[in-house]
Design an enzyme around this catalytic site. Structure first.
Site, short mmCIF file in Angstrom:
data_model
loop_
_atom_site.label_atom_id
_atom_site.label_comp_id
_atom_site.label_asym_id
_atom_site.label_seq_id
_atom_site.Cartn_x
_atom_site.Cartn_y
_atom_site.Cartn_z
N ARG A 45 0.80 -1.19 0.00
CA ARG A 45 0.00 0.00 0.00
C ARG A 45 0.85 1.28 0.00
O ARG A 45 0.36 2.35 -0.33
CB ARG A 45 -0.88 0.00 1.27
N ASP A 102 7.61 2.90 -2.68
CA ASP A 102 7.79 4.03 -1.75
C ASP A 102 9.18 4.01 -1.13
O ASP A 102 9.86 5.03 -1.06
CB ASP A 102 6.70 4.06 -0.67
N ASP A 105 14.20 -0.96 1.24
CA ASP A 105 14.90 -1.16 2.51
C ASP A 105 15.84 -2.35 2.32
O ASP A 105 16.94 -2.20 1.79
CB ASP A 105 13.81 -1.41 3.57
N LYS A 133 17.20 3.19 1.25
CA LYS A 133 18.03 3.01 2.45
C LYS A 133 19.12 2.01 2.11
O LYS A 133 19.02 0.83 2.47
CB LYS A 133 17.19 2.39 3.57
N VAL A 155 11.01 5.66 9.15
CA VAL A 155 10.29 6.81 8.59
C VAL A 155 8.81 6.49 8.36
O VAL A 155 8.42 5.33 8.18
CB VAL A 155 10.93 7.28 7.26
N ASP A 161 3.72 3.81 6.60
CA ASP A 161 3.03 3.69 7.89
C ASP A 161 3.93 3.23 9.03
O ASP A 161 4.99 2.65 8.81
CB ASP A 161 1.89 2.68 7.77
N ARG A 167 0.17 7.23 7.43
CA ARG A 167 0.35 7.23 5.96
C ARG A 167 -0.08 8.57 5.37
O ARG A 167 0.37 8.95 4.29
CB ARG A 167 -0.50 6.13 5.32
C1 PRP Z 1 7.13 -1.73 2.93
C2 PRP Z 1 7.39 -0.65 1.89
C3 PRP Z 1 8.05 -1.41 0.78
C4 PRP Z 1 8.76 -2.54 1.47
C5 PRP Z 1 10.24 -2.27 1.48
O1 PRP Z 1 5.94 -2.35 2.60
O2 PRP Z 1 6.18 -0.05 1.50
O3 PRP Z 1 7.10 -1.94 -0.13
O4 PRP Z 1 8.24 -2.61 2.80
O5 PRP Z 1 10.93 -3.21 2.26
P1 PRP Z 1 12.05 -4.18 1.73
O6 PRP Z 1 12.92 -3.41 0.77
O7 PRP Z 1 12.80 -4.56 2.98
O8 PRP Z 1 11.39 -5.37 1.09
P2 PRP Z 1 5.10 -3.23 3.62
O9 PRP Z 1 5.39 -4.68 3.36
O10 PRP Z 1 5.30 -2.72 5.01
O11 PRP Z 1 3.60 -2.98 3.17
P3 PRP Z 1 2.81 -1.62 2.88
O12 PRP Z 1 3.38 -1.05 1.60
O13 PRP Z 1 1.42 -2.10 2.73
O14 PRP Z 1 3.00 -0.69 4.05
#
Ligand code: PRP
Length: 180
Positions: A45, A102, A105, A133, A155, A161, A167
């Protein structure tokens, strides 16, 4: 996970984000000049605000589609297992595709999604991430365009979120935990 008390310190203003998106949109337009219809794929999301602002800056014919991957849930660390919860609606074979994330990581999410989409034989597949990052990277991946490189801070905002909250902040903020 218990919700700890925290405050949010502004890290990247809404104005800076808008200016960066405008600059990146010109690079993307140049890369995809002449495309019949670019498929812009948001990873749900977290990317919903970024993709909304980005496509409105793109002077290109675009289609918008979404993929949802398994979430971290309410934890702050990646599970490292990426599952597809919602797949694309459209066929991307032979199409130009831009994946919008977004934040990158560990990189596992983007790595997994890119491999999946590549297997469907798009004509061109590119990626953009608002935040990167690099110090946290585990998967061998880097987005083609990056809005801002950030240190290893937790962040929120602009789609991102903490336990499904924050968000809707118009800027990127840094979470700072405080004593209850
Ligand atoms: C978060 C973020 C990225 C992902 C990055 O999504 O939105 O899509 O983690 O992390 P990574 O590089 O370690 O894989 P999340 O799974 O929290 O879901 P969301 O987008 O619904 O918040």
């Amino acid at each position: 996970m218990p919700q700890h008390a925290y405050v949010i310190d502004k890290m990247i203003s809404a104005k800076s984000i808008a200016a960066r998106i405008e600059a990146l949109s010109h690079e993307i337009e140049a890369e995809f000049a002449g495309t019949q219809k670019l498929v812009v794929v948001g990873l749900l999301r977290g990317s919903f605000i970024f993709i909304a602002d980005l496509v409105r800056e793109l002077d290109l014919p675009v289609e918008v589609d979404f993929v949802e991957t398994s979430s971290y849930g309410n934890a702050m660390e990646s599970s490292r297992e990426v599952r597809i919860l919602k797949d694309l609606r459209g066929d991307i074979e032979g199409r130009d595709v831009l994946v919008v994330e977004d934040i990158v990581d560990t990189g596992h999410t983007l790595f997994h999604v890119l491999h999946l989409l590549q297997s469907r034989r798009p004509h061109k597949l590119r990626t953009i991430a608002l935040l990167d990052k690099p110090s946290r990277r585990e998967a061998d991946i880097r987005a083609d365009w990056i809005g801002f490189e950030i240190p290893d801070e937790f962040v929120v905002g602009y789609g991102i979120d903490y336990a499904q909250r924050n968000r809707n902040l118009p800027y990127i903020g840094k979470v700072r935990f405080v004593q209850d």
